[in-house]
Design a protein around this motif. Structure first.
Motif, PDB file in Angstrom:
ATOM      1  N   HIS A  31      35.659  11.071 -79.417  1.00  0.00           N
ATOM      2  CA  HIS A  31      36.154  11.802 -78.402  1.00  0.00           C
ATOM      3  C   HIS A  31      36.797  10.733 -77.249  1.00  0.00           C
ATOM      4  O   HIS A  31      36.702   9.281 -77.907  1.00  0.00           O
ATOM      5  CB  HIS A  31      34.884  12.382 -77.526  1.00  0.00           C
ATOM      6  N   TYR A  32      37.383  11.043 -76.316  1.00  0.00           N
ATOM      7  CA  TYR A  32      37.974   9.773 -75.637  1.00  0.00           C
ATOM      8  C   TYR A  32      37.129   9.277 -74.707  1.00  0.00           C
ATOM      9  O   TYR A  32      36.919   9.675 -73.400  1.00  0.00           O
ATOM     10  CB  TYR A  32      39.133  10.529 -74.773  1.00  0.00           C
ATOM     11  N   ASP A  33      36.554   8.128 -75.080  1.00  0.00           N
ATOM     12  CA  ASP A  33      35.184   7.705 -74.682  1.00  0.00           C
ATOM     13  C   ASP A  33      35.921   6.490 -73.556  1.00  0.00           C
ATOM     14  O   ASP A  33      35.403   5.228 -73.683  1.00  0.00           O
ATOM     15  CB  ASP A  33      34.479   6.996 -75.699  1.00  0.00           C
ATOM     16  N   ASN A  34      36.297   7.177 -72.300  1.00  0.00           N
ATOM     17  CA  ASN A  34      36.734   6.131 -71.386  1.00  0.00           C
ATOM     18  C   ASN A  34      35.511   6.256 -70.343  1.00  0.00           C
ATOM     19  O   ASN A  34      35.180   6.917 -69.939  1.00  0.00           O
ATOM     20  CB  ASN A  34      38.027   6.827 -70.655  1.00  0.00           C
ATOM     21  N   HIS A  35      35.312   4.730 -70.013  1.00  0.00           N
ATOM     22  CA  HIS A  35      34.059   4.557 -68.947  1.00  0.00           C
ATOM     23  C   HIS A  35      34.502   4.175 -67.568  1.00  0.00           C
ATOM     24  O   HIS A  35      33.754   3.494 -67.037  1.00  0.00           O
ATOM     25  CB  HIS A  35      33.040   3.489 -69.836  1.00  0.00           C
ATOM     26  N   ALA A  36      35.708   4.207 -67.452  1.00  0.00           N
ATOM     27  CA  ALA A  36      36.212   3.918 -65.942  1.00  0.00           C
ATOM     28  C   ALA A  36      35.346   4.411 -64.896  1.00  0.00           C
ATOM     29  O   ALA A  36      35.055   5.732 -65.058  1.00  0.00           O
ATOM     30  CB  ALA A  36      37.853   3.930 -65.974  1.00  0.00           C
ATOM     31  N   PHE A  37      35.263   3.432 -64.051  1.00  0.00           N
ATOM     32  CA  PHE A  37      34.507   4.072 -62.787  1.00  0.00           C
ATOM     33  C   PHE A  37      35.708   4.446 -61.814  1.00  0.00           C
ATOM     34  O   PHE A  37      35.541   5.377 -60.776  1.00  0.00           O
ATOM     35  CB  PHE A  37      33.965   2.975 -61.907  1.00  0.00           C
ATOM     36  N   ASP A  38      36.835   4.000 -61.955  1.00  0.00           N
ATOM     37  CA  ASP A  38      38.169   4.250 -60.972  1.00  0.00           C
ATOM     38  C   ASP A  38      39.178   4.515 -61.670  1.00  0.00           C
ATOM     39  O   ASP A  38      40.036   4.254 -62.045  1.00  0.00           O
ATOM     40  CB  ASP A  38      38.311   2.963 -60.072  1.00  0.00           C
ATOM     41  N   TYR A  39      39.339   6.134 -61.597  1.00  0.00           N
ATOM     42  CA  TYR A  39      40.444   6.611 -62.674  1.00  0.00           C
ATOM     43  C   TYR A  39      41.800   6.318 -61.886  1.00  0.00           C
ATOM     44  O   TYR A  39      42.975   6.466 -62.429  1.00  0.00           O
ATOM     45  CB  TYR A  39      40.221   8.125 -62.947  1.00  0.00           C
ATOM     46  N   GLU A  40      41.814   5.917 -60.726  1.00  0.00           N
ATOM     47  CA  GLU A  40      42.982   5.886 -59.738  1.00  0.00           C
ATOM     48  C   GLU A  40      43.775   4.505 -60.445  1.00  0.00           C
ATOM     49  O   GLU A  40      45.099   4.257 -60.238  1.00  0.00           O
ATOM     50  CB  GLU A  40      42.784   5.659 -58.077  1.00  0.00           C
ATOM     51  N   GLY A  71      24.279  -7.499 -64.819  1.00  0.00           N
ATOM     52  CA  GLY A  71      23.650  -6.527 -65.791  1.00  0.00           C
ATOM     53  C   GLY A  71      21.911  -6.317 -65.482  1.00  0.00           C
ATOM     54  O   GLY A  71      21.591  -5.332 -65.406  1.00  0.00           O
ATOM     55  N   ARG A  72      21.398  -7.661 -65.506  1.00  0.00           N
ATOM     56  CA  ARG A  72      20.070  -7.698 -65.475  1.00  0.00           C
ATOM     57  C   ARG A  72      19.799  -7.151 -64.017  1.00  0.00           C
ATOM     58  O   ARG A  72      18.597  -6.712 -63.755  1.00  0.00           O
ATOM     59  CB  ARG A  72      19.437  -8.926 -65.775  1.00  0.00           C
ATOM     60  N   SER A  73      20.160  -7.313 -63.019  1.00  0.00           N
ATOM     61  CA  SER A  73      19.865  -6.886 -61.718  1.00  0.00           C
ATOM     62  C   SER A  73      19.835  -5.401 -61.437  1.00  0.00           C
ATOM     63  O   SER A  73      19.183  -4.787 -60.513  1.00  0.00           O
ATOM     64  CB  SER A  73      20.964  -7.414 -60.547  1.00  0.00           C
ATOM     65  N   HIS A  74      20.832  -4.734 -62.328  1.00  0.00           N
ATOM     66  CA  HIS A  74      20.352  -3.267 -62.229  1.00  0.00           C
ATOM     67  C   HIS A  74      19.112  -2.764 -62.574  1.00  0.00           C
ATOM     68  O   HIS A  74      18.812  -1.591 -62.471  1.00  0.00           O
ATOM     69  CB  HIS A  74      21.655  -2.599 -63.147  1.00  0.00           C
ATOM     70  N   LEU A  75      18.615  -3.352 -63.514  1.00  0.00           N
ATOM     71  CA  LEU A  75      17.332  -3.111 -64.258  1.00  0.00           C
ATOM     72  C   LEU A  75      16.326  -2.982 -63.334  1.00  0.00           C
ATOM     73  O   LEU A  75      15.210  -2.337 -63.476  1.00  0.00           O
ATOM     74  CB  LEU A  75      16.834  -3.854 -65.368  1.00  0.00           C
ATOM     75  N   SER A  78       7.710   7.629 -77.763  1.00  0.00           N
ATOM     76  CA  SER A  78       9.027   7.391 -78.508  1.00  0.00           C
ATOM     77  C   SER A  78       9.879   6.046 -78.117  1.00  0.00           C
ATOM     78  O   SER A  78       9.367   5.761 -76.668  1.00  0.00           O
ATOM     79  CB  SER A  78      10.057   8.554 -78.506  1.00  0.00           C
ATOM     80  N   VAL A  79      10.409   5.479 -78.809  1.00  0.00           N
ATOM     81  CA  VAL A  79      11.029   4.110 -78.437  1.00  0.00           C
ATOM     82  C   VAL A  79      12.612   4.813 -78.605  1.00  0.00           C
ATOM     83  O   VAL A  79      12.927   5.133 -79.749  1.00  0.00           O
ATOM     84  CB  VAL A  79      10.682   2.823 -79.285  1.00  0.00           C
ATOM     85  N   SER A  80      13.527   4.192 -77.757  1.00  0.00           N
ATOM     86  CA  SER A  80      14.962   4.543 -77.501  1.00  0.00           C
ATOM     87  C   SER A  80      15.394   3.329 -76.928  1.00  0.00           C
ATOM     88  O   SER A  80      14.727   2.420 -76.361  1.00  0.00           O
ATOM     89  CB  SER A  80      15.008   6.005 -76.907  1.00  0.00           C
ATOM     90  N   PHE A  81      16.661   3.472 -76.368  1.00  0.00           N
ATOM     91  CA  PHE A  81      17.169   2.752 -75.631  1.00  0.00           C
ATOM     92  C   PHE A  81      18.037   3.511 -74.483  1.00  0.00           C
ATOM     93  O   PHE A  81      18.598   4.583 -74.682  1.00  0.00           O
ATOM     94  CB  PHE A  81      18.262   1.882 -76.235  1.00  0.00           C
ATOM     95  N   ARG A  82      18.243   2.574 -73.247  1.00  0.00           N
ATOM     96  CA  ARG A  82      19.252   3.501 -72.302  1.00  0.00           C
ATOM     97  C   ARG A  82      20.322   2.767 -72.021  1.00  0.00           C
ATOM     98  O   ARG A  82      20.555   1.530 -71.566  1.00  0.00           O
ATOM     99  CB  ARG A  82      18.338   3.352 -70.842  1.00  0.00           C
ATOM    100  N   ASN A  83      21.508   3.538 -72.282  1.00  0.00           N
ATOM    101  CA  ASN A  83      22.896   2.742 -72.057  1.00  0.00           C
ATOM    102  C   ASN A  83      23.358   2.994 -70.857  1.00  0.00           C
ATOM    103  O   ASN A  83      23.599   4.237 -70.468  1.00  0.00           O
ATOM    104  CB  ASN A  83      23.856   3.335 -73.349  1.00  0.00           C
ATOM    105  N   PHE A  84      23.944   2.205 -70.351  1.00  0.00           N
ATOM    106  CA  PHE A  84      24.517   2.364 -68.916  1.00  0.00           C
ATOM    107  C   PHE A  84      25.636   1.306 -68.562  1.00  0.00           C
ATOM    108  O   PHE A  84      25.592   0.248 -69.285  1.00  0.00           O
ATOM    109  CB  PHE A  84      23.350   2.233 -67.687  1.00  0.00           C
ATOM    110  N   ASP A  85      26.667   1.600 -67.885  1.00  0.00           N
ATOM    111  CA  ASP A  85      27.756   0.799 -67.470  1.00  0.00           C
ATOM    112  C   ASP A  85      27.284  -0.331 -66.597  1.00  0.00           C
ATOM    113  O   ASP A  85      27.016   0.297 -65.269  1.00  0.00           O
ATOM    114  CB  ASP A  85      28.921   1.369 -67.301  1.00  0.00           C
ATOM    115  N   LEU A 132      24.392  -3.115 -70.671  1.00  0.00           N
ATOM    116  CA  LEU A 132      23.516  -4.102 -71.197  1.00  0.00           C
ATOM    117  C   LEU A 132      22.175  -3.356 -71.555  1.00  0.00           C
ATOM    118  O   LEU A 132      21.512  -2.829 -70.490  1.00  0.00           O
ATOM    119  CB  LEU A 132      23.146  -5.100 -69.883  1.00  0.00           C
ATOM    120  N   ALA A 133      21.963  -2.651 -72.453  1.00  0.00           N
ATOM    121  CA  ALA A 133      21.074  -1.672 -72.568  1.00  0.00           C
ATOM    122  C   ALA A 133      19.601  -1.922 -72.935  1.00  0.00           C
ATOM    123  O   ALA A 133      19.336  -2.836 -73.943  1.00  0.00           O
ATOM    124  CB  ALA A 133      21.489  -0.727 -73.830  1.00  0.00           C
TER     125      ALA A 133
END
Length: 230
Positions: A145-154, A88-92, A62-69, A52-53
């Motif tokens: 690239h291998y764009d895996n965003h997992a938090f828990d690779y187990e 998602g908004r609670s993280h902001l 400068s104007v940009s965006f902040r991408n996060f999981d 939820l960027a």
């Protein structure tokens, strides 16, 4: 499939079609028609995290965006999407802002990376990508690239955990995308040309970029036109 029922401002209406191309992102048409599909990773069926960027001003110049999981969500569940909007908004709130560094908007929709995958005539795998496999009936070339965003690779597959654990997350891979991955099993007159095409959860981390999905849409349109003419 002989057509679809759509819901618009005037209510339900019928669209007859000789061929339907499902570009919903979630394989909504394919699933409704009874096409077999998979969802998320094998262990717990969780899809890749959503984002939820927010847009922000940096250094007051400068104007940009902040991408996060922001967490996990079921894109096919409206109630869960509502929960994800709030989560998602609670993280902001955790960010500190001033006139030099501040948010100027929040994305109006969730950044959904993953949903259903159809069981297609061919299912692209991570092994296909690692070996940069070639196919005779190729409709696109994917590279990323291998764009895996997992938090828990187990909870990811052993192959994914080993691949990332060996430091290959940023390794560029390229491979053919075969036409058969657009063709679902058990349903005729349907092509799926979106992130829900035939691929595994592991393979989807590479094969979901905008340019790839655009190429799949074009390939499905050309294939449909040829099928109707012939």
């Amino acid at each position: 499939i002989v057509g679809i029922v759509a819901d618009g401002e005037d209510g339900l209406y019928w669209l007859q079609a000789k061929i339907v191309i499902d570009c919903s992102g979630d394989a909504d048409v394919a699933a409704a028609a009874g096409a077999p599909f998979n969802f998320g990773r094998a262990g717990d069926h969780a899809p890749q995290p959503f984002s939820l960027a927010p847009g922000h001003v940096k250094n007051a110049e400068s104007v940009s965006f902040r991408n996060f999981d922001a967490g996990y969500v079921d894109p096919t569940n409206a109630k869960d999407q509502t929960r994800a909007q709030l989560e998602g908004r609670s993280h902001l709130r955790l960010d500190k802002h001033d006139e030099q560094q501040r948010m100027i908007y929040v994305s109006p929709i969730l950044g959904l990376r993953e949903s259903r995958f159809i069981d297609a005539e061919y299912v692209v795998t991570l092994d296909d990508q690692a070996k940069q496999r070639r196919f005779p009936a190729v409709v696109a070339r994917a590279k990323a690239h291998y764009d895996n965003h997992a938090f828990d690779y187990e909870n990811e597959s052993l192959e994914a955990a080993v691949f990332v654990g060996a430091g290959q997350w940023q390794t560029q891979l390229g491979h053919d995308v075969p036409y058969r991955c657009l063709v679902p099993k058990k349903v005729e007159n349907l092509l799926v040309a979106c992130r829900a095409a035939g691929m595994t959860h592991d393979a989807h981390n590479l094969l979901r970029m905008q340019r790839d999905i655009q190429a799949l849409g074009e390939a499905a349109a050309v294939a449909s036109a040829q099928a109707l003419k012939q």
